[in-house]
Design an enzyme around this catalytic site. Sequence first.
Site, PDB file in Angstrom:
ATOM      1  N   GLN A  53       0.834  -1.210   0.000  1.00  0.00           N
ATOM      2  CA  GLN A  53       0.000   0.000   0.000  1.00  0.00           C
ATOM      3  C   GLN A  53       0.868   1.259   0.000  1.00  0.00           C
ATOM      4  OE1 GLN A  53      -3.195  -0.476  -0.278  1.00  0.00           O
ATOM      5  NE2 GLN A  53      -3.849   1.649  -0.278  1.00  0.00           N
ATOM      6  N   ILE A  54       1.932   1.240   0.767  1.00  0.00           N
ATOM      7  CA  ILE A  54       2.835   2.394   0.829  1.00  0.00           C
ATOM      8  C   ILE A  54       3.436   2.683  -0.545  1.00  0.00           C
ATOM      9  CG2 ILE A  54       5.097   3.127   1.718  1.00  0.00           C
ATOM     10  CD1 ILE A  54       4.273   1.693   4.380  1.00  0.00           C
ATOM     11  N   HIS A  55       3.715   1.615  -1.305  1.00  0.00           N
ATOM     12  CA  HIS A  55       4.301   1.797  -2.635  1.00  0.00           C
ATOM     13  C   HIS A  55       3.274   2.221  -3.677  1.00  0.00           C
ATOM     14  CE1 HIS A  55       7.763  -0.268  -0.917  1.00  0.00           C
ATOM     15  NE2 HIS A  55       8.441   0.006  -2.007  1.00  0.00           N
ATOM     16  N   GLY A  56       1.981   2.150  -3.336  1.00  0.00           N
ATOM     17  CA  GLY A  56       0.956   2.522  -4.310  1.00  0.00           C
ATOM     18  C   GLY A  56       1.002   1.608  -5.526  1.00  0.00           C
ATOM     19  N   GLY A  57       0.834   2.192  -6.696  1.00  0.00           N
ATOM     20  CA  GLY A  57       0.824   1.407  -7.931  1.00  0.00           C
ATOM     21  C   GLY A  57       2.133   0.662  -8.164  1.00  0.00           C
ATOM     22  N   GLU A  80       2.969 -25.880   7.143  1.00  0.00           N
ATOM     23  CA  GLU A  80       3.404 -26.143   8.531  1.00  0.00           C
ATOM     24  C   GLU A  80       2.288 -25.862   9.541  1.00  0.00           C
ATOM     25  OE1 GLU A  80       6.081 -27.656   9.483  1.00  0.00           O
ATOM     26  OE2 GLU A  80       6.966 -27.773   7.484  1.00  0.00           O
ATOM     27  N   GLY A  81       1.070 -26.189   9.165  1.00  0.00           N
ATOM     28  CA  GLY A  81      -0.085 -25.964  10.050  1.00  0.00           C
ATOM     29  C   GLY A  81      -0.760 -24.657   9.711  1.00  0.00           C
ATOM     30  N   THR A  82      -1.995 -24.732   9.203  1.00  0.00           N
ATOM     31  CA  THR A  82      -2.710 -23.502   8.845  1.00  0.00           C
ATOM     32  C   THR A  82      -3.045 -22.701  10.111  1.00  0.00           C
ATOM     33  OG1 THR A  82      -4.867 -24.559   8.984  1.00  0.00           O
ATOM     34  CG2 THR A  82      -3.761 -24.651   6.834  1.00  0.00           C
ATOM     35  N   SER A  83      -3.444 -21.463   9.908  1.00  0.00           N
ATOM     36  CA  SER A  83      -3.801 -20.618  11.060  1.00  0.00           C
ATOM     37  C   SER A  83      -4.947 -21.233  11.859  1.00  0.00           C
ATOM     38  CB  SER A  83      -4.190 -19.218  10.586  1.00  0.00           C
ATOM     39  OG  SER A  83      -3.072 -18.551  10.063  1.00  0.00           O
TER      40      SER A  83
HETATM   41  C1  LIG Z   1       4.267 -24.225  -0.684  1.00  0.00           C
HETATM   42  C2  LIG Z   1       3.829 -25.367   0.202  1.00  0.00           C
HETATM   43  C3  LIG Z   1       4.795 -26.161   0.766  1.00  0.00           C
HETATM   44  C4  LIG Z   1       4.429 -27.238   1.569  1.00  0.00           C
HETATM   45  N1  LIG Z   1       5.422 -28.004   2.116  1.00  0.00           N
HETATM   46  C5  LIG Z   1       5.084 -29.066   2.856  1.00  0.00           C
HETATM   47  C6  LIG Z   1       6.113 -29.902   3.428  1.00  0.00           C
HETATM   48  O1  LIG Z   1       7.321 -29.686   3.235  1.00  0.00           O
HETATM   49  N2  LIG Z   1       5.745 -30.971   4.166  1.00  0.00           N
HETATM   50  C7  LIG Z   1       4.413 -31.259   4.384  1.00  0.00           C
HETATM   51  O2  LIG Z   1       4.131 -32.244   5.077  1.00  0.00           O
HETATM   52  N3  LIG Z   1       3.432 -30.483   3.877  1.00  0.00           N
HETATM   53  C8  LIG Z   1       3.726 -29.406   3.106  1.00  0.00           C
HETATM   54  N4  LIG Z   1       2.741 -28.627   2.575  1.00  0.00           N
HETATM   55  C9  LIG Z   1       1.341 -29.021   2.811  1.00  0.00           C
HETATM   56  C10 LIG Z   1       0.732 -28.125   3.865  1.00  0.00           C
HETATM   57  O3  LIG Z   1       1.185 -28.507   5.122  1.00  0.00           O
HETATM   58  C11 LIG Z   1      -0.771 -28.298   3.721  1.00  0.00           C
HETATM   59  O4  LIG Z   1      -1.129 -27.479   2.634  1.00  0.00           O
HETATM   60  C12 LIG Z   1      -1.498 -27.867   4.961  1.00  0.00           C
HETATM   61  O5  LIG Z   1      -1.306 -28.825   5.963  1.00  0.00           O
HETATM   62  C13 LIG Z   1      -2.996 -27.705   4.686  1.00  0.00           C
HETATM   63  O6  LIG Z   1      -3.524 -28.920   4.235  1.00  0.00           O
HETATM   64  P1  LIG Z   1      -4.447 -28.932   2.955  1.00  0.00           P
HETATM   65  O7  LIG Z   1      -3.841 -28.114   1.872  1.00  0.00           O
HETATM   66  O8  LIG Z   1      -4.774 -30.379   2.654  1.00  0.00           O
HETATM   67  O9  LIG Z   1      -5.752 -28.176   3.406  1.00  0.00           O
HETATM   68  P2  LIG Z   1      -7.012 -28.784   4.168  1.00  0.00           P
HETATM   69  O10 LIG Z   1      -6.563 -29.629   5.319  1.00  0.00           O
HETATM   70  O11 LIG Z   1      -7.908 -29.377   3.145  1.00  0.00           O
HETATM   71  O12 LIG Z   1      -7.650 -27.450   4.763  1.00  0.00           O
HETATM   72  C14 LIG Z   1      -8.364 -26.505   3.926  1.00  0.00           C
HETATM   73  C15 LIG Z   1      -8.760 -25.331   4.790  1.00  0.00           C
HETATM   74  O13 LIG Z   1      -9.628 -25.795   5.838  1.00  0.00           O
HETATM   75  C16 LIG Z   1      -9.114 -25.438   7.094  1.00  0.00           C
HETATM   76  N5  LIG Z   1      -9.361 -26.489   8.081  1.00  0.00           N
HETATM   77  C17 LIG Z   1      -9.025 -27.810   7.964  1.00  0.00           C
HETATM   78  N6  LIG Z   1      -9.366 -28.480   9.080  1.00  0.00           N
HETATM   79  C18 LIG Z   1      -9.938 -27.575   9.922  1.00  0.00           C
HETATM   80  C19 LIG Z   1     -10.515 -27.648  11.215  1.00  0.00           C
HETATM   81  N7  LIG Z   1     -10.567 -28.798  11.907  1.00  0.00           N
HETATM   82  N8  LIG Z   1     -10.971 -26.513  11.765  1.00  0.00           N
HETATM   83  C20 LIG Z   1     -10.946 -25.344  11.074  1.00  0.00           C
HETATM   84  N9  LIG Z   1     -10.435 -25.209   9.842  1.00  0.00           N
HETATM   85  C21 LIG Z   1      -9.929 -26.305   9.265  1.00  0.00           C
HETATM   86  C22 LIG Z   1      -7.622 -25.226   6.892  1.00  0.00           C
HETATM   87  O14 LIG Z   1      -7.104 -24.328   7.859  1.00  0.00           O
HETATM   88  C23 LIG Z   1      -7.571 -24.662   5.475  1.00  0.00           C
HETATM   89  O15 LIG Z   1      -7.755 -23.270   5.494  1.00  0.00           O
HETATM   90  C24 LIG Z   1       3.066 -27.528   1.796  1.00  0.00           C
HETATM   91  C25 LIG Z   1       2.083 -26.709   1.227  1.00  0.00           C
HETATM   92  C26 LIG Z   1       2.439 -25.634   0.437  1.00  0.00           C
HETATM   93  C27 LIG Z   1       1.349 -24.778  -0.168  1.00  0.00           C
END
Ligand SMILES: Cc1cc2nc3c(=O)[nH]c(=O)nc-3n(C[C@H](O)[C@H](O)[C@H](O)COP(=O)(O)OP(=O)(O)OC[C@H]3O[C@@H](n4cnc5c(N)ncnc54)[C@H](O)[C@@H]3O)c2cc1C
Length: 108
Positions: A53-57, A80-83
């Site tokens: 945003q600071i850089h604009g376009g 490594e584990g979604t949020s």
């Molecule tokens: C660039 C990249 C590198 C990666 N490298 C590795 C690696 O080196 N080793 C490895 O093991 N994996 C790797 N991964 C896989 C990554 O760990 C998975 O993408 C991740 O665990 C999410 O799993 P999924 O994509 O099957 O999503 P899903 O499990 O299908 O989840 C989809 C969405 O639903 C949400 N969700 C799922 N379950 C729940 C719940 N119980 N409660 C609330 N929300 C939920 C998730 O947060 C996500 O937003 C990589 C992925 C990427 C994109």
Amino acid sequence: MIADMATEIEAARLLTFNAAAMRDRGENFSAAASMAKVFASEMANQVAYRALQIHGGYGYIKDFPVERYYRDARVLTLYEGTSEIQRTVISNYLLGGNAFASELPESR
Ligand SMILES: Cc1cc2nc3c(=O)[nH]c(=O)nc-3n(C[C@H](O)[C@H](O)[C@H](O)COP(=O)(O)OP(=O)(O)OC[C@H]3O[C@@H](n4cnc5c(N)ncnc54)[C@H](O)[C@@H]3O)c2cc1C
């Protein structure tokens, strides 16, 4: 914005150091590590968003590296584990529950 960005980066750094120090002391660091991971990865998205945003376009075109930082930050909340999963780990720790109990009954 730059002051907030620097402050949030420092907060993420300290959360990460705290989780690492807990591990070094042999303590249960799962919740602390999840707090560091979810905060730092979400923060990286916010910081990259504001940097663009600071850089604009100019933030949107490939002449400057900030557009790459913005795209790269997005994956941090996924691998490594979604949020959502980090928050599940944290809430399980706080509430003593098991959000995966119905999926993994043998883990009880
Ligand atoms: C660039 C990249 C590198 C990666 N490298 C590795 C690696 O080196 N080793 C490895 O093991 N994996 C790797 N991964 C896989 C990554 O760990 C998975 O993408 C991740 O665990 C999410 O799993 P999924 O994509 O099957 O999503 P899903 O499990 O299908 O989840 C989809 C969405 O639903 C949400 N969700 C799922 N379950 C729940 C719940 N119980 N409660 C609330 N929300 C939920 C998730 O947060 C996500 O937003 C990589 C992925 C990427 C994109």
